[in-house]
Design a protein around this motif. Structure first.
Motif, PDB file in Angstrom:
ATOM      1  N   ARG A  89      70.091  47.412  20.336  1.00  0.00           N
ATOM      2  CA  ARG A  89      70.529  46.251  19.431  1.00  0.00           C
ATOM      3  C   ARG A  89      70.094  46.348  18.171  1.00  0.00           C
ATOM      4  O   ARG A  89      69.724  45.471  17.592  1.00  0.00           O
ATOM      5  N   LEU A  90      69.960  47.619  17.584  1.00  0.00           N
ATOM      6  CA  LEU A  90      69.434  47.530  16.392  1.00  0.00           C
ATOM      7  C   LEU A  90      70.742  47.071  15.183  1.00  0.00           C
ATOM      8  O   LEU A  90      71.583  47.364  15.371  1.00  0.00           O
ATOM      9  N   GLU A  91      69.985  46.467  13.983  1.00  0.00           N
ATOM     10  CA  GLU A  91      70.523  45.918  13.078  1.00  0.00           C
ATOM     11  C   GLU A  91      70.005  46.249  11.906  1.00  0.00           C
ATOM     12  O   GLU A  91      69.000  46.251  11.822  1.00  0.00           O
ATOM     13  N   VAL A  94      75.048  47.009   7.682  1.00  0.00           N
ATOM     14  CA  VAL A  94      75.307  48.338   7.591  1.00  0.00           C
ATOM     15  C   VAL A  94      75.280  48.944   9.091  1.00  0.00           C
ATOM     16  O   VAL A  94      76.023  49.869   9.175  1.00  0.00           O
ATOM     17  N   LEU A  95      74.521  48.387   9.869  1.00  0.00           N
ATOM     18  CA  LEU A  95      74.302  48.634  11.229  1.00  0.00           C
ATOM     19  C   LEU A  95      74.509  47.658  12.180  1.00  0.00           C
ATOM     20  O   LEU A  95      73.589  46.645  11.607  1.00  0.00           O
ATOM     21  N   GLU A  96      75.051  47.551  13.196  1.00  0.00           N
ATOM     22  CA  GLU A  96      75.254  46.442  13.932  1.00  0.00           C
ATOM     23  C   GLU A  96      75.235  46.915  15.493  1.00  0.00           C
ATOM     24  O   GLU A  96      76.201  47.647  15.842  1.00  0.00           O
ATOM     25  N   ASP A  97      74.325  46.252  16.258  1.00  0.00           N
ATOM     26  CA  ASP A  97      74.355  46.352  17.593  1.00  0.00           C
ATOM     27  C   ASP A  97      74.256  47.789  18.129  1.00  0.00           C
ATOM     28  O   ASP A  97      75.188  48.307  19.043  1.00  0.00           O
ATOM     29  N   ILE A  98      73.356  48.606  17.767  1.00  0.00           N
ATOM     30  CA  ILE A  98      73.191  50.076  17.878  1.00  0.00           C
ATOM     31  C   ILE A  98      72.267  50.062  19.231  1.00  0.00           C
ATOM     32  O   ILE A  98      71.111  49.763  19.070  1.00  0.00           O
ATOM     33  N   THR A  99      72.837  50.637  20.203  1.00  0.00           N
ATOM     34  CA  THR A  99      71.961  51.027  21.531  1.00  0.00           C
ATOM     35  C   THR A  99      71.940  52.510  21.784  1.00  0.00           C
ATOM     36  O   THR A  99      73.071  52.980  22.100  1.00  0.00           O
ATOM     37  N   LEU A 100      70.880  53.151  21.905  1.00  0.00           N
ATOM     38  CA  LEU A 100      70.882  54.658  22.049  1.00  0.00           C
ATOM     39  C   LEU A 100      69.620  55.074  22.596  1.00  0.00           C
ATOM     40  O   LEU A 100      68.610  54.569  22.426  1.00  0.00           O
ATOM     41  N   THR A 101      69.500  56.209  23.576  1.00  0.00           N
ATOM     42  CA  THR A 101      68.549  56.615  24.208  1.00  0.00           C
ATOM     43  C   THR A 101      68.524  58.234  24.398  1.00  0.00           C
ATOM     44  O   THR A 101      69.555  58.604  24.351  1.00  0.00           O
ATOM     45  N   GLY A 156      59.402  51.601  10.282  1.00  0.00           N
ATOM     46  CA  GLY A 156      59.326  50.229  11.205  1.00  0.00           C
ATOM     47  C   GLY A 156      59.495  49.099  10.433  1.00  0.00           C
ATOM     48  O   GLY A 156      59.358  47.983  11.205  1.00  0.00           O
ATOM     49  N   GLN A 157      59.649  49.130   9.089  1.00  0.00           N
ATOM     50  CA  GLN A 157      60.074  48.037   8.542  1.00  0.00           C
ATOM     51  C   GLN A 157      61.349  48.088   7.709  1.00  0.00           C
ATOM     52  O   GLN A 157      61.839  47.099   7.021  1.00  0.00           O
ATOM     53  N   ALA A 158      62.025  49.084   8.171  1.00  0.00           N
ATOM     54  CA  ALA A 158      63.412  49.185   7.597  1.00  0.00           C
ATOM     55  C   ALA A 158      64.440  48.492   8.260  1.00  0.00           C
ATOM     56  O   ALA A 158      65.416  48.017   7.627  1.00  0.00           O
ATOM     57  N   ALA A 159      64.363  48.207   9.653  1.00  0.00           N
ATOM     58  CA  ALA A 159      65.490  47.393  10.466  1.00  0.00           C
ATOM     59  C   ALA A 159      65.473  45.777  10.317  1.00  0.00           C
ATOM     60  O   ALA A 159      64.393  45.408  10.123  1.00  0.00           O
TER      61      ALA A 159
END
Length: 594
Positions: free
Chosen positions: A355-357, A365-372, A399-402
């Motif tokens: 759930r990366l945003e 720019v990014l919304e609800d990204i889930t990836l493995t 680690g401070q970008a999202a």
């Protein structure tokens, strides 16, 4: 493949050390004999000038080699001088107290520089911020001296104490020998593998961080060590002059050091030393002969030098062969090293994104990204321009970008971590535009990629280049193995792309992120890179995420394809599933918009 690492350090070559040593011995002999032939005024002025030259060398290491424009060396110098003078004034000048004065002249500037460095070089700080802080520090130290009352002598300074029991010629010899020692040590260091790290930071600090180098720690350590050197210079000055004043710590003096460094020849070590001695001695001569005009005369000479000698005084002595480029680069021998052990094979995910945003204000720019991503996978990330592909890459390595969500590497969250700490966890990143070190050689760039694994020498350059076999293979396939001694600025665009890929592979990462690695390459070079990536993933078990616009290239090498569109992950499947999907056809209808 064996788990043990071969002796990757290799033998170190003596290089020009013997020549520098011979020159240093000759210079030291001149310093010892010179007072026999000079008048008292010249000896007195040159003693002070040589002490100031030590400071100019420290400015050059910070500014000329590392890119940190600093005015703060005056504050550290003054702190060392005052520490010595206060001991001699208020406690006495016996041998034990003299030793205490020397110790404090080092420890006080070192403590001050460590605090200033910690406040200045935090992750994300800019060079401009560092310069502003260096402007403030001399002002603060000067005000502390003014408010010190009888302890510091306030605006009058400290005078009348007894220092080292040396003659005028003795102080000249001591200052001269210290200057020779500092210049020799600085020249040896900047020519070494560790010294090239400073140039790499000046060239491209971002790439250094993404090679696992803690650039903040390097800057703090360098500032702290050089503050100790300026403190020793302060000890010499306090004893040789018999007086210290607030002007010795001030902004004006700090500016003079920067000017002397620039006019002497920034990035040469010898130039700033010559500049400080020559300009300070000339100023002393003119101030007696032209008491009301000497500053104007010196100023006009500065302007003339800037116009007609932009490379500084060093050009007269060295023919302007900058020390930071070093002697003619010899191609080192490539030595393969065994792959590092990573423990038993596992199917556990290397990368988990949940759930990366990423948002800039109200714009997502990014919304609800889930990836493995698992070991051995080569996942291609495709989508038109503006889909958020590069932003997603940045969120995986910073680690401070999202703005929200979680990114885990080997099961551990990277939230809040800076890039060099994430690289240490096994991620390597290749940027969209080749991110290399333009003023270094090909071999030196590759050594930077190994700096986090192998401590570079502070005194020598190695005549071997130890790399993992896959990195050597990239060099050989692209012809870069025959250009190891070439400066990177002379390479073509495609060669720089290949070099950056080799640097990333040299990190021995578990997961490689590649942003358009084949951009600008010929068809043959693209095929070569594709073969290398397949070898890394299918045979060596690495994982790779590839951002690429060439769907034919993606189809040939990928194990999965992920489609990103308008900041959302719209499809994640096998090559055939994605290529034949109607959504992908609709996104790319009308041509490749990316």
């Amino acid at each position: 493949m064996s788990d043990t690492t071969l002796d990757s350090a290799g033998p170190a070559r003596p290089g020009p050390l013997w020549r520098l040593g011979a020159l240093a011995i000759a210079a030291a002999a001149m310093m010892i004999l010179a007072p026999l032939f000079l008048d008292r005024f010249t000896v007195n002025v040159l003693t002070r000038s040589m002490i100031f030259a030590i400071l100019a060398v420290t400015v050059d290491l910070l500014w000329g080699f590392t890119g940190i424009l600093t005015f703060g060396q005056a504050a550290f110098f003054g702190a060392g001088a005052y520490a010595t003078a206060m001991v001699l004034t208020h406690m006495g000048s016996g041998p034990g107290l003299m030793a205490l004065g020397l110790l404090l002249s080092i420890l006080v500037p070192v403590a001050l520089a460590a605090a200033v460095g910690w406040l200045t070089f935090y992750p994300g700080s800019s060079d401009f911020y560092a310069t502003v802080i260096s402007l403030v520090v001399p002002i603060v130290v000067t005000q502390l001296i003014y408010s010190g009352g009888t302890w510091t002598g306030s605006s009058s300074g400290l005078v009348g104490y007894f220092g080292l029991d040396l003659s005028l010629g003795g102080f000249f010899r001591l200052a001269g020998l210290c200057l020779v020692a500092v210049v020799f040590a600085a020249l040896v260091f900047v020519r070494s593998d560790a010294g090239r790290v400073l140039t790499a930071i000046r060239n491209n600090e971002t790439r250094c961080a993404y090679l696992g180098i803690n650039t903040q720690a390097v800057k703090i350590a360098l500032t702290t060590v050089l503050a100790g050197v300026t403190g020793i210079a302060g000890f010499l000055y306090a004893n040789a002059s018999g007086v210290v004043a607030p002007e010795n710590t001030g902004f004006v003096f700090g500016t003079q050091l920067v000017v002397w460094t620039a006019l002497g020849g920034r990035g040469t070590i010898i130039g700033p030393a010559l500049g400080a001695v020559a300009i300070d001695y000339l100023s002393a001569q003119l101030s007696g002969q032209l008491p009301f005009l000497w500053q104007l005369v010196v100023g006009l000479m500065f302007v003339v030098m800037i116009i007609f000698m932009p490379n500084g005084l060093a050009a007269l002595v060295t023919g302007w062969r900058r020390v930071r480029k070093g002697p003619a680069a010899a191609a080192p021998a490539l030595v393969p090293i065994a792959r590092r052990a990573r423990g038993p094979a596992s199917d556990a995910p290397l990368l988990q994104i949940e759930r990366l945003e990423k948002a800039y204000g109200s714009h997502k720019v990014l919304e609800d990204i889930t990836l493995t991503v698992r070991p051995g996978e080569l996942v291609s990330l495709v989508g038109p321009n503006g889909a958020g592909k590069t932003t997603l890459m940045r969120c995986m390595t910073d680690g401070q970008a999202a703005s929200g969500g979680t990114v885990r590497v080997n099961g551990e969250s990277i939230t809040g971590l800076v890039p060099n700490r994430i690289v240490a966890r096994g991620i390597g990143r290749k940027f969209q535009v080749a991110s290399v070190f333009e003023s270094l050689t090909v071999a030196e760039c590759l050594r930077m990629a190994r700096a986090a694994h192998e401590r570079p020498s502070f005194t020598r350059r190695r005549d071997t280049l130890a790399l993992p076999q896959p990195a050597i293979e990239i060099l050989r396939l692209t012809g870069l193995d025959r250009q190891l001694g070439a400066e990177v600025s002379l390479l073509s665009h495609g060669q720089k792309q290949s070099l950056e890929l080799a640097m990333v592979v040299a990190l021995e990462p578990a997961l490689i992120l590649l942003d358009e690695p084949t951009a600008g390459l010929t068809k043959a070079e693209r095929t070569t890179i594709g073969t290398v990536l397949q070898t890394l993933t299918s045979e060596l078990g690495l994982a790779a995420i590839l951002v690429e616009h060439d769907l034919d290239f993606v189809r040939d090498i990928s194990s999965r394809i992920v489609v990103l569109h308008q900041g959302r992950l719209v499809l994640d499947g096998t090559v055939e599933e994605v290529v034949n999907d109607d959504i992908v056809k609709r996104i790319y209808s009308g041509g490749d918009h990316g």
